[in-house]
Design a protein around this motif. Structure first.
Motif, mmCIF file in Angstrom:
data_model
loop_
_atom_site.group_PDB
_atom_site.id
_atom_site.type_symbol
_atom_site.label_atom_id
_atom_site.label_comp_id
_atom_site.label_asym_id
_atom_site.label_seq_id
_atom_site.Cartn_x
_atom_site.Cartn_y
_atom_site.Cartn_z
ATOM 1 N N ALA A 159 28.498 43.328 23.399
ATOM 2 C CA ALA A 159 28.915 42.248 24.298
ATOM 3 C C ALA A 159 27.687 41.550 24.853
ATOM 4 O O ALA A 159 26.607 42.148 24.982
ATOM 5 N N HIS A 161 25.729 39.757 27.884
ATOM 6 C CA HIS A 161 25.609 39.771 29.345
ATOM 7 C C HIS A 161 24.706 38.612 29.761
ATOM 8 O O HIS A 161 23.659 38.385 29.139
ATOM 9 N N GLU A 188 22.494 41.181 24.534
ATOM 10 C CA GLU A 188 23.602 41.923 23.950
ATOM 11 C C GLU A 188 23.382 43.413 24.184
ATOM 12 O O GLU A 188 22.286 43.935 23.960
ATOM 13 N N ILE A 191 29.112 47.896 23.743
ATOM 14 C CA ILE A 191 30.230 48.053 24.676
ATOM 15 C C ILE A 191 30.405 49.518 25.047
ATOM 16 O O ILE A 191 30.767 49.849 26.181
ATOM 17 N N TYR A 204 30.670 50.043 28.867
ATOM 18 C CA TYR A 204 29.551 49.314 29.459
ATOM 19 C C TYR A 204 29.770 47.802 29.389
ATOM 20 O O TYR A 204 29.026 47.063 28.752
ATOM 21 N N VAL A 205 30.819 47.343 30.048
ATOM 22 C CA VAL A 205 31.036 45.916 30.303
ATOM 23 C C VAL A 205 31.479 45.785 31.750
ATOM 24 O O VAL A 205 32.096 46.705 32.299
ATOM 25 N N ASN A 206 31.146 44.669 32.393
ATOM 26 C CA ASN A 206 31.560 44.488 33.778
ATOM 27 C C ASN A 206 31.834 43.012 34.044
ATOM 28 O O ASN A 206 31.270 42.126 33.406
ATOM 29 N N THR A 210 29.246 40.375 32.178
ATOM 30 C CA THR A 210 29.593 40.338 30.755
ATOM 31 C C THR A 210 30.330 39.052 30.440
ATOM 32 O O THR A 210 31.383 38.757 31.015
ATOM 33 N N VAL A 213 32.511 39.058 24.029
ATOM 34 C CA VAL A 213 32.329 40.078 23.002
ATOM 35 C C VAL A 213 31.771 39.404 21.765
ATOM 36 O O VAL A 213 32.343 38.427 21.258
ATOM 37 N N LEU A 225 38.066 41.679 27.030
ATOM 38 C CA LEU A 225 37.284 41.960 28.236
ATOM 39 C C LEU A 225 38.173 42.197 29.441
ATOM 40 O O LEU A 225 37.913 43.102 30.246
ATOM 41 N N TRP A 229 37.859 45.456 31.661
ATOM 42 C CA TRP A 229 37.510 45.382 33.078
ATOM 43 C C TRP A 229 38.537 46.102 33.947
ATOM 44 O O TRP A 229 38.190 46.679 34.980
#
Length: 282
Positions: A159, A161, A188, A191, A204-206, A210, A213, A225, A229
């Motif tokens: 993903a 960021h 990048e 995830i 590991y996405v927020n 983020t 994808v 996402l 989330w």
């Protein structure tokens, strides 16, 4: 979970009391301003097991705060937050009735960097008479809670960021968007992240940082996402900590997200934080 609970009898110098089965523990029997190597080893082990450690009744100085933090890593200066006079490594997170502020979105700190922070140490300076709790989400448990279809979809994906996702609604930073993107280019990250110490995997996405994808069109990326989330919002994966005077809390930024409950804006709240330099995400 069983291995973590077994660790409770493995400490000689500290006492570890879990707050939930997978995340958060109160640590007693230690003053963070006076840490010998044997006690550090036990605190570090507890941190790896419980991700969020709460130390109560810590009447310490700024120098103590910095010295404790440096046991774990060198410290970094936050790119935007104000800092304590003479101490750029100590940022000030302050909210007053005239200028209310809270991190009201679950997030891991500055994941738009190549090497996001390892963690942070937060010291309570002024607390509201009521409210102002902080919630942390266990993103290892959040990953384990995904259905098999979603897990298969994300295992080998990355993903993007970005620094500007969380700041474009702030006028002065919006005006600097191009400059910010040049200074902090999009990154990048996988995830599913592997913890460099424990080897455990986490989501590991927020929502704060983020953007999308990689390899999916906008609609599919947004839908995925949003699904990911939502994992941080599940109380099953959370610990909520009530602040008291002289409380110090440290957390692992690699496998948790955090959120400040914004129910205190009529009162003064002030925290001081050090940020531990991390490594490249794997």
């Amino acid at each position: 979970m069983g291995n973590r609970l077994e660790r409770l009898t493995g400490y000689d110098r500290i006492t570890v009391t879990p707050v939930t089965p997978t995340i958060g523990a109160e640590v007693s029997g230690v003053r963070v301003g006076d840490l010998d190597s044997e006690t550090f080893d036990e605190v570090f082990a507890a941190w790896m097991d419980w991700k969020v450690l709460v130390f109560r009744d810590q009447d310490i100085t700024v120098a103590d705060h910095i010295a404790f933090s440096r046991h774990f890593s060198e410290l970094e200066a936050h790119p935007f937050s104000p800092y304590l006079d003479g101490h750029p490594e100590v940022i000030v997170l302050e909210s007053t009735p005239g200028e209310p502020f809270a991190a009201e979105i679950f997030h891991s700190d500055v994941t738009y960097r190549l090497c996001p922070p390892m963690g942070a140490v937060l010291r309570c300076r002024v607390i509201p008479p009521v409210g102002g709790d902080t919630i942390w989400a266990d993103m290892e448990a959040a990953l384990e809670g995904l259905d098999p279809e979603t897990r298969a979809l994300i295992d080998d994906r990355r993903a993007v960021h970005t620094v500007t996702k969380n700041v474009l609604n702030i006028k002065e930073k919006a005006e600097r968007a191009e400059e910010l993107r040049a200074e902090y280019p999009d990154r990048e990250h996988p995830i599913v992240r592997t913890h460099p110490v424990t080897g455990r995997k986490c989501l590991y996405v927020n929502e704060s940082f983020t953007l999308r994808v990689a390899g999916l069109d906008d609609d599919d990326s947004d839908a995925l996402l949003r699904r990911l989330w939502r994992q941080a919002l599940n109380p099953l994966y959370q610990v909520r900590v009530k602040w008291r005077p002289d409380t110090v809390i440290m957390w692992d930024n690699r496998c948790t997200q955090h959120y400040v409950v914004p129910d205190f804006f009529s009162s003064h709240r002030r925290m001081e934080r050090t940020t531990l330099i991390g490594t490249e995400v794997k």
